[in-house]
Design a protein around this motif. Structure first.
Motif: not given
Length: 169
Positions: A2-29
């Motif tokens: 169960i702790s493995n699920y929590y760890f994976i979800n925390v990593i996904r959550f953090t990385l997706l927010v960072l990728v969205q905010v730092l990379i994709f919000n700055r792109l303007n196709f």
């Protein structure tokens, strides 16, 4: 386990927010197309986990993206909506009551996975742009933005899914 699920979800959550905010919000196709890849968190979230926790995490996901994007809780509203509608969408796409069976997203066909992801993205973008523009006089603009963003988001989400998925043998 169960702790493995929590760890994976925390990593996904953090990385997706960072990728969205730092990379994709700055792109303007074409001046207005910014893919919203953070929707993948809702797509990848385990099926059998507690629903209230899932909706709370979806709200936090949208709120963090809103905070860094300065979009006044529009992302939070759209992510809560698709998190709430996720069981209905899953019943529609997969045709089973997954709550009472051992169901894994990875065991579904690729067409079903694509349909599920596409429906999540379409609903998210329609809600997002309807609330952002908030005028039925501009319904064509809402659809234009929703379609363009859906195609871009779907492309990048499929790319990320193929890069970070485990191959079935």
């Amino acid at each position: 386990m169960i702790s493995n699920y929590y760890f994976i979800n925390v990593i996904r959550f953090t990385l997706l927010v960072l990728v969205q905010v730092l990379i994709f919000n700055r792109l303007n196709f074409l001046g207005y197309i910014n893919p919203m890849v953070y929707v993948l968190f809702i797509y990848w979230y385990p099926v059998k986990q507690h629903r209230a926790t899932f909706i709370g995490l979806s709200f936090l996901l949208g709120l963090f993206v809103d905070f860094f994007s300065d979009t006044m809780a529009i992302n939070a509203m759209a992510t809560i909506t698709i998190a709430y509608l996720r069981p209905t969408i899953m019943r529609f796409v997969f045709g089973v009551n997954y709550e009472f069976q051992s169901f894994k997203l990875s065991s579904a066909t690729q067409v079903q996975q694509f349909t599920f992801l596409a429906l999540l993205i379409v609903i998210h973008h329609l809600i997002f742009f309807t609330v952002e523009i908030f005028s039925f006089d501009n319904i064509l603009l809402i659809f234009k933005k929703a379609v363009a963003m859906t195609l871009a988001t779907l492309f990048f989400c499929l790319l990320f899914s193929s890069l970070f998925s485990i191959e079935k043998k």
